[in-house]
Design a protein around this motif. Structure first.
Motif, PDB file in Angstrom:
ATOM      1  N   LEU A   1      18.194  17.794  34.030  1.00 13.74           N
ATOM      2  CA  LEU A   1      18.413  16.819  34.636  1.00 13.74           C
ATOM      3  C   LEU A   1      17.405  16.470  35.747  1.00 13.74           C
ATOM      4  O   LEU A   1      16.933  15.108  35.802  1.00 13.74           O
ATOM      5  CB  LEU A   1      19.684  16.939  35.446  1.00 13.74           C
ATOM      6  CG  LEU A   1      20.994  17.090  34.911  1.00 13.74           C
ATOM      7  CD1 LEU A   1      22.119  17.681  35.642  1.00 13.74           C
ATOM      8  CD2 LEU A   1      21.440  15.620  34.263  1.00 13.74           C
TER       9      LEU A   1
ATOM     10  N   PHE B   1      17.056  13.103  37.508  1.00 12.23           N
ATOM     11  CA  PHE B   1      18.351  13.239  38.156  1.00 12.23           C
ATOM     12  C   PHE B   1      18.072  14.042  39.553  1.00 12.23           C
ATOM     13  O   PHE B   1      17.566  14.984  39.327  1.00 12.23           O
ATOM     14  CB  PHE B   1      19.324  13.371  37.171  1.00 12.23           C
ATOM     15  CG  PHE B   1      19.666  12.319  36.133  1.00 12.23           C
ATOM     16  CD1 PHE B   1      20.602  11.272  36.379  1.00 12.23           C
ATOM     17  CD2 PHE B   1      19.136  12.601  35.220  1.00 12.23           C
ATOM     18  CE1 PHE B   1      20.842  10.372  35.603  1.00 12.23           C
ATOM     19  CE2 PHE B   1      19.474  11.828  33.950  1.00 12.23           C
ATOM     20  CZ  PHE B   1      20.362  10.607  34.546  1.00 12.23           C
ATOM     21  N   GLN B   2      18.661  13.537  40.508  1.00 15.41           N
ATOM     22  CA  GLN B   2      18.930  14.325  41.694  1.00 15.41           C
ATOM     23  C   GLN B   2      20.544  14.975  41.403  1.00 15.41           C
ATOM     24  O   GLN B   2      21.315  14.337  41.693  1.00 15.41           O
ATOM     25  CB  GLN B   2      18.892  13.573  43.158  1.00 15.41           C
ATOM     26  CG  GLN B   2      17.369  13.128  43.339  1.00 15.41           C
ATOM     27  CD  GLN B   2      17.271  12.043  44.531  1.00 15.41           C
ATOM     28  OE1 GLN B   2      18.375  12.259  45.233  1.00 15.41           O
ATOM     29  NE2 GLN B   2      16.423  11.349  44.453  1.00 15.41           N
ATOM     30  N   ALA B   3      20.541  16.253  41.538  1.00 19.74           N
ATOM     31  CA  ALA B   3      21.655  16.812  41.119  1.00 19.74           C
ATOM     32  C   ALA B   3      21.910  18.217  42.038  1.00 19.74           C
ATOM     33  O   ALA B   3      21.112  18.867  42.325  1.00 19.74           O
ATOM     34  CB  ALA B   3      21.834  17.364  39.641  1.00 19.74           C
TER      35      ALA B   3
ATOM     36  N   LEU C   1      25.855  14.129  41.125  1.00 19.53           N
ATOM     37  CA  LEU C   1      24.597  13.488  40.737  1.00 19.53           C
ATOM     38  C   LEU C   1      24.394  12.155  41.745  1.00 19.53           C
ATOM     39  O   LEU C   1      25.539  11.365  42.165  1.00 19.53           O
ATOM     40  CB  LEU C   1      24.606  12.774  39.523  1.00 19.53           C
ATOM     41  CG  LEU C   1      24.369  13.548  38.379  1.00 19.53           C
ATOM     42  CD1 LEU C   1      24.571  12.952  36.818  1.00 19.53           C
ATOM     43  CD2 LEU C   1      23.293  14.776  38.452  1.00 19.53           C
ATOM     44  N   TYR C   2      23.301  11.991  42.583  1.00 19.41           N
ATOM     45  CA  TYR C   2      22.942  10.874  43.389  1.00 19.41           C
ATOM     46  C   TYR C   2      22.991   9.770  42.258  1.00 19.41           C
ATOM     47  O   TYR C   2      22.170   9.833  41.414  1.00 19.41           O
ATOM     48  CB  TYR C   2      21.698  11.056  43.991  1.00 19.41           C
ATOM     49  CG  TYR C   2      21.181   9.621  44.848  1.00 19.41           C
ATOM     50  CD1 TYR C   2      21.952   9.647  46.121  1.00 19.41           C
ATOM     51  CD2 TYR C   2      20.340   8.643  44.216  1.00 19.41           C
ATOM     52  CE1 TYR C   2      21.464   8.553  46.840  1.00 19.41           C
ATOM     53  CE2 TYR C   2      19.992   7.814  45.202  1.00 19.41           C
ATOM     54  CZ  TYR C   2      20.629   7.419  46.363  1.00 19.41           C
ATOM     55  OH  TYR C   2      20.093   6.668  47.184  1.00 19.41           O
TER      56      TYR C   2
ATOM     57  N   LEU D   1      24.869  10.283  30.077  1.00 13.40           N
ATOM     58  CA  LEU D   1      24.588   9.826  31.236  1.00 13.40           C
ATOM     59  C   LEU D   1      23.707   8.371  31.052  1.00 13.40           C
ATOM     60  O   LEU D   1      23.800   7.446  31.890  1.00 13.40           O
ATOM     61  CB  LEU D   1      23.476  10.755  32.146  1.00 13.40           C
ATOM     62  CG  LEU D   1      24.341  11.916  32.783  1.00 13.40           C
ATOM     63  CD1 LEU D   1      23.121  12.954  33.193  1.00 13.40           C
ATOM     64  CD2 LEU D   1      25.065  11.282  33.835  1.00 13.40           C
TER      65      LEU D   1
END
Length: 114
Positions: free
Chosen positions: A22, A27-29, A43-44, A101
């Protein structure tokens, strides 16, 4: 509170390969729980929305070896009662999650433009 933090650290370690993938894909997770210690990957999305990654039929399994499919639900921060988008795939691979996603991202773009 230490037990809670330890539980989240444990979950993060169980899905380390997923978090690495991610992150590599922008992705910010973070590993989270949605109540009652039901696990998810958060997730953001943007200032108004977030996504939860879970199993295709319920909360994310705490044990990676028990994981069996993915679901992604996108929620409005102002009203988390229902997902605005919810998609699933029975494939449990990290690559399947990335594809899911991408599909969700396309659906989000369509809802914003139309």
């Amino acid at each position: 509170m230490d037990e809670y933090r330890e539980a989240l650290e444990y979950g993060t370690k169980q899905y380390a390969d997923v978090f690495a993938l991610l992150t590599e894909n922008g992705f910010q997770a973070s590993f989270t729980q949605t109540g009652g210690m039901c696990a998810a990957i958060e997730l953001y999305v943007d200032e108004e929305r977030f996504a939860l990654v879970t199993e295709d039929d319920g909360p994310l399994e705490w044990e990676r070896s028990e994981h069996h499919g993915w679901a992604v639900g996108v929620y409005e921060k102002a009203d988390t009662s229902d997902a605005v988008i919810f998609e699933t795939v029975p494939d449990d691979s990290p690559a399947a999650l990335l594809a899911l996603l991408a599909s969700v991202r396309t659906l989000l773009a369509q809802t914003q433009s139309g």
